[in-house]
Design a protein around this motif. Structure first.
Motif, PDB file in Angstrom:
ATOM      1  N   ASP A 145      -3.127  -0.700  -6.390  1.00  0.00           N
ATOM      2  CA  ASP A 145      -3.988  -1.582  -5.617  1.00  0.00           C
ATOM      3  C   ASP A 145      -5.427  -1.113  -5.857  1.00  0.00           C
ATOM      4  OD1 ASP A 145      -4.407  -3.734  -3.935  1.00  0.00           O
ATOM      5  OD2 ASP A 145      -4.070  -2.599  -2.095  1.00  0.00           O
TER       6      ASP A 145
ATOM      7  N   MET B 171      -1.178  -5.542   3.818  1.00  0.00           N
ATOM      8  CA  MET B 171      -0.371  -6.427   4.669  1.00  0.00           C
ATOM      9  C   MET B 171      -1.211  -6.983   5.814  1.00  0.00           C
ATOM     10  SD  MET B 171       2.494  -6.444   3.019  1.00  0.00           S
ATOM     11  CE  MET B 171       1.620  -6.128   1.495  1.00  0.00           C
TER      12      MET B 171
ATOM     13  N   ALA C 185      -6.022 -18.817 -14.145  1.00  0.00           N
ATOM     14  CA  ALA C 185      -7.429 -19.125 -13.868  1.00  0.00           C
ATOM     15  C   ALA C 185      -8.294 -18.405 -14.892  1.00  0.00           C
ATOM     16  CB  ALA C 185      -7.794 -18.676 -12.465  1.00  0.00           C
TER      17      ALA C 185
ATOM     18  N   SER D 240       2.037  -7.490  -4.702  1.00  0.00           N
ATOM     19  CA  SER D 240       2.741  -7.809  -3.443  1.00  0.00           C
ATOM     20  C   SER D 240       4.263  -7.792  -3.606  1.00  0.00           C
ATOM     21  CB  SER D 240       2.305  -9.177  -2.907  1.00  0.00           C
ATOM     22  OG  SER D 240       0.912  -9.218  -2.760  1.00  0.00           O
TER      23      SER D 240
ATOM     24  N   LYS E 135       4.681  -2.156   4.880  1.00  0.00           N
ATOM     25  CA  LYS E 135       4.458  -1.699   6.262  1.00  0.00           C
ATOM     26  C   LYS E 135       3.351  -2.552   6.850  1.00  0.00           C
ATOM     27  CE  LYS E 135       4.815   3.217   5.170  1.00  0.00           C
ATOM     28  NZ  LYS E 135       3.906   4.376   5.047  1.00  0.00           N
TER      29      LYS E 135
ATOM     30  N   GLU F  20      -1.168 -19.523 -10.157  1.00  0.00           N
ATOM     31  CA  GLU F  20      -0.645 -18.163 -10.359  1.00  0.00           C
ATOM     32  C   GLU F  20      -0.310 -17.996 -11.841  1.00  0.00           C
ATOM     33  OE1 GLU F  20       0.066 -15.123  -8.847  1.00  0.00           O
ATOM     34  OE2 GLU F  20       0.853 -14.717 -10.859  1.00  0.00           O
TER      35      GLU F  20
ATOM     36  N   ALA G 282      -2.527 -12.152  -0.628  1.00  0.00           N
ATOM     37  CA  ALA G 282      -3.870 -12.613  -0.241  1.00  0.00           C
ATOM     38  C   ALA G 282      -4.007 -14.118  -0.470  1.00  0.00           C
ATOM     39  CB  ALA G 282      -4.937 -11.861  -1.033  1.00  0.00           C
TER      40      ALA G 282
HETATM   41  C1  LIG Z   1       3.398   1.014  -4.169  1.00  0.00           C
HETATM   42  C2  LIG Z   1       2.522   0.321  -3.162  1.00  0.00           C
HETATM   43  C3  LIG Z   1       2.873   0.381  -1.806  1.00  0.00           C
HETATM   44  C4  LIG Z   1       2.092  -0.295  -0.867  1.00  0.00           C
HETATM   45  N1  LIG Z   1       2.470  -0.257   0.442  1.00  0.00           N
HETATM   46  C5  LIG Z   1       1.759  -0.937   1.359  1.00  0.00           C
HETATM   47  C6  LIG Z   1       2.171  -0.956   2.720  1.00  0.00           C
HETATM   48  O1  LIG Z   1       3.181  -0.370   3.106  1.00  0.00           O
HETATM   49  N2  LIG Z   1       1.396  -1.634   3.619  1.00  0.00           N
HETATM   50  C7  LIG Z   1       0.274  -2.278   3.242  1.00  0.00           C
HETATM   51  O2  LIG Z   1      -0.411  -2.847   4.092  1.00  0.00           O
HETATM   52  N3  LIG Z   1      -0.117  -2.331   1.942  1.00  0.00           N
HETATM   53  C8  LIG Z   1       0.598  -1.670   0.999  1.00  0.00           C
HETATM   54  N4  LIG Z   1       0.216  -1.696  -0.296  1.00  0.00           N
HETATM   55  C9  LIG Z   1      -0.925  -2.534  -0.682  1.00  0.00           C
HETATM   56  C10 LIG Z   1      -0.518  -3.992  -0.788  1.00  0.00           C
HETATM   57  O3  LIG Z   1       0.724  -4.102  -1.409  1.00  0.00           O
HETATM   58  C11 LIG Z   1      -1.599  -4.739  -1.600  1.00  0.00           C
HETATM   59  O4  LIG Z   1      -2.842  -4.554  -0.958  1.00  0.00           O
HETATM   60  C12 LIG Z   1      -1.330  -6.230  -1.674  1.00  0.00           C
HETATM   61  O5  LIG Z   1      -0.001  -6.495  -2.070  1.00  0.00           O
HETATM   62  C13 LIG Z   1      -2.307  -6.870  -2.659  1.00  0.00           C
HETATM   63  O6  LIG Z   1      -2.097  -8.246  -2.623  1.00  0.00           O
HETATM   64  P1  LIG Z   1      -2.941  -9.219  -3.543  1.00  0.00           P
HETATM   65  O7  LIG Z   1      -2.566 -10.589  -3.172  1.00  0.00           O
HETATM   66  O8  LIG Z   1      -4.361  -8.808  -3.533  1.00  0.00           O
HETATM   67  O9  LIG Z   1      -2.447  -8.861  -5.024  1.00  0.00           O
HETATM   68  P2  LIG Z   1      -1.215  -9.434  -5.862  1.00  0.00           P
HETATM   69  O10 LIG Z   1       0.034  -9.392  -5.094  1.00  0.00           O
HETATM   70  O11 LIG Z   1      -1.240  -8.720  -7.177  1.00  0.00           O
HETATM   71  O12 LIG Z   1      -1.605 -10.943  -6.068  1.00  0.00           O
HETATM   72  C14 LIG Z   1      -2.572 -11.363  -7.006  1.00  0.00           C
HETATM   73  C15 LIG Z   1      -1.925 -12.419  -7.869  1.00  0.00           C
HETATM   74  O13 LIG Z   1      -2.899 -12.977  -8.735  1.00  0.00           O
HETATM   75  C16 LIG Z   1      -2.275 -13.237  -9.973  1.00  0.00           C
HETATM   76  N5  LIG Z   1      -3.342 -13.340 -10.974  1.00  0.00           N
HETATM   77  C17 LIG Z   1      -4.044 -12.355 -11.563  1.00  0.00           C
HETATM   78  N6  LIG Z   1      -4.976 -12.864 -12.402  1.00  0.00           N
HETATM   79  C18 LIG Z   1      -4.834 -14.212 -12.334  1.00  0.00           C
HETATM   80  C19 LIG Z   1      -5.509 -15.294 -12.950  1.00  0.00           C
HETATM   81  N7  LIG Z   1      -6.508 -15.099 -13.826  1.00  0.00           N
HETATM   82  N8  LIG Z   1      -5.127 -16.563 -12.657  1.00  0.00           N
HETATM   83  C20 LIG Z   1      -4.099 -16.785 -11.762  1.00  0.00           C
HETATM   84  N9  LIG Z   1      -3.441 -15.791 -11.164  1.00  0.00           N
HETATM   85  C21 LIG Z   1      -3.804 -14.519 -11.420  1.00  0.00           C
HETATM   86  C22 LIG Z   1      -1.325 -12.086 -10.171  1.00  0.00           C
HETATM   87  O14 LIG Z   1      -0.293 -12.400 -11.091  1.00  0.00           O
HETATM   88  C23 LIG Z   1      -0.810 -11.876  -8.754  1.00  0.00           C
HETATM   89  O15 LIG Z   1       0.385 -12.585  -8.493  1.00  0.00           O
HETATM   90  C24 LIG Z   1       0.941  -1.016  -1.267  1.00  0.00           C
HETATM   91  C25 LIG Z   1       0.585  -1.057  -2.613  1.00  0.00           C
HETATM   92  C26 LIG Z   1       1.368  -0.404  -3.559  1.00  0.00           C
HETATM   93  C27 LIG Z   1       0.976  -0.475  -5.005  1.00  0.00           C
END
Ligand SMILES: Cc1cc2nc3c(=O)[nH]c(=O)nc-3n(C[C@H](O)[C@H](O)[C@H](O)COP(=O)(O)OP(=O)(O)OC[C@H]3O[C@@H](n4cnc5c(N)ncnc54)[C@H](O)[C@@H]3O)c2cc1C
Length: 416
Positions: free
Chosen positions: A355, A385, A202, A67, A73, A58, A39
């Motif tokens: 998630d 994704m 953060a 992620s 997918k 981060e 995101a």
């Molecule tokens: C097993 C599994 C399979 C999945 N398969 C799919 C799929 O096939 N297709 C699909 O569309 N979605 C899938 N998803 C969902 C998808 O992976 C997530 O929706 C997505 O990766 C979330 O991204 P994000 O950036 O919100 O979270 P994150 O990737 O967790 O990113 C957030 C980041 O913020 C950082 N952070 C946290 N707090 C702080 C802070 N205070 N200061 C600075 N940094 C901080 C964390 O370390 C992290 O790196 C799946 C989820 C799981 C668990």
């Protein structure tokens, strides 16, 4: 190596570690982004492509949290989401959700293709399947609903999974290596003059001299010296992102930390974690193609991934009746699910992550209520994704002052 192979994801295991510096000094940018997952990085990439100066902070290293443990997918087929949204929010809102995710899918494809990103990208059909005759009407109803929204859906009695009884097929979806894609975007952010700071946490956001509640701050007015002066963006009036390494002044701050650290008490009331358990399996015999998701009570989420000369089958499953913390039992369930259906030769990987899901299954994307300069992208509910790309498009439009046809649906103010 444990009973279930390496306890990391295939994505982390097949890419180099990153080594971006920590924030060392105060900084002023157009947009500060908290969170270096999909995101945060996609939003930062889109904003930097618009000529805005961005800084991503981060707390760990980028793409090592949710992620880094996804199945990757890329599909607008989100389980039984369209039937649910049409029933609960109405046809118009279901249409907006469909439009946003279809556009996001094609945007990801165009980024990968126009930049020649080496990330195992492949078009694939997505299947929402069942193994039980009694669930076929459920699938057919979802097909009808998806077709009403103009989605590329049809019913099929045959899928690449030999054990599926029937399925909804979504044509021309996609799969990739999510970490390779995101590490490329991170390099592009820096190449465009932006910053990525790792091991930088953060803590709080101060807007107009006021914090509404960060990690270590209690809500209320903070000292005069923290009031924001500089870097107003095209829409926001400016805020300070406070980190454990220093302050970043920005016109706008994007909270993309999966579980938001800002206004965290309200988010904690609204978001529910969904934990998923994954095995990376080698099969004796051909590895099924396609992106698969089951409607059955104990079902799976399945896709393949090339590793060297071979292909792994990634099989994710879960049992909502088990306590999420029963890791051993959950992995044993995935293993028995796979072994009962497929010729398993070896298990090379096992991992789990979670998630967050919103109450109405529509993610929170947009400006926080009562806030001019703080925006959020959270609550992707297991479908991050395409959703993160739609989020990046919405947030970029909001920050640059352009209309966005999907923003109202995702506006956090609808529930906050
Ligand atoms: C097993 C599994 C399979 C999945 N398969 C799919 C799929 O096939 N297709 C699909 O569309 N979605 C899938 N998803 C969902 C998808 O992976 C997530 O929706 C997505 O990766 C979330 O991204 P994000 O950036 O919100 O979270 P994150 O990737 O967790 O990113 C957030 C980041 O913020 C950082 N952070 C946290 N707090 C702080 C802070 N205070 N200061 C600075 N940094 C901080 C964390 O370390 C992290 O790196 C799946 C989820 C799981 C668990």
């Amino acid at each position: 190596m444990s009973l279930w192979g390496k306890s990391t994801s295939v994505w982390l295991d097949t890419t180099p570690a990153t080594n971006y510096e920590t924030l060392a000094d105060e900084l002023t940018v157009d947009v500060a982004v908290a969170g270096g997952g999909i995101a945060g990085l996609v939003a930062a990439y889109f904003l930097s492509q618009q000529g805005l100066k961005v800084a991503v902070v981060e707390t760990l290293r980028i793409v090592q949290d949710v992620s880094g443990y996804t199945l990757g997918k890329i599909t607008s087929e989100h389980g039984q989401r369209y039937g649910l949204l049409a029933r609960t929010l109405g046809q118009e809102k279901a249409q907006v959700y469909a439009d946003a995710n279809m556009a996001a899918l094609e945007r990801i494809v165009s980024i990968i293709q126009s930049n020649g990103i080496d990330c195992d990208f492949k078009r694939a059909d997505a299947f929402l399947y069942t193994e039980f005759e009694e669930n076929i009407p459920v699938i057919k109803a979802e097909v009808e609903q998806a077709r009403r929204l103009g989605l590329p859906a049809s019913y099929t009695g045959e899928t690449p999974l030999p054990f599926a009884r029937g399925a909804m097929r979504f044509e021309n979806q996609a799969q990739f290596h999510p970490r390779r894609y995101l590490l490329f975007l991170a390099r592009e952010i820096v190449a465009a003059g932006g910053f990525i700071f790792e091991e930088t946490r953060a803590l709080d956001i101060v807007e107009d001299g006021v914090s509404k509640g960060g990690v270590d701050a209690s809500p209320g007015v903070v000292g005069e010296s923290s009031a924001v002066a500089g870097a107003p963006g095209k829409s926001g009036k400016g805020a300070v992102l406070k980190t454990d390494r220093g302050d970043i002044r920005a016109g706008n701050v994007v909270v993309a930390t999966n579980t938001p650290f800002y206004r965290r008490e309200r988010f904690a009331q609204l978001l529910t974690p969904r934990r998923r358990f994954v095995l990376g399996i080698r099969l004796d015999g051909p590895v099924p193609e396609g992106l698969h998701y089951s409607v059955d009570p104990y079902g799976g989420s399945i896709r393949n991934q090339p590793v060297g000369e071979e292909k792994l089958l990634l099989v994710s499953s879960w049992d909502d009746n088990l306590r999420p913390s029963d890791f051993q039992k959950q992995f044993a369930k995935v293993e028995s699910y796979a072994r009962a259906r497929l010729p398993v030769r070896s298990i090379d990987y096992h991992w789990f992550h979670q998630d967050q899901q919103t109450p109405d299954r529509v993610p929170f994307i947009g400006r926080l209520p009562e806030s001019r300069s703080v925006l959020v992208a959270a609550g992707f509910g297991g479908w991050g994704m395409t959703t993160s790309c739609a989020a990046a498009m919405i947030l970029t439009d909001l920050i640059t002052g352009r209309d966005n046809p999907w923003a109202a649906l995702y506006d956090p103010a609808r529930i906050f």
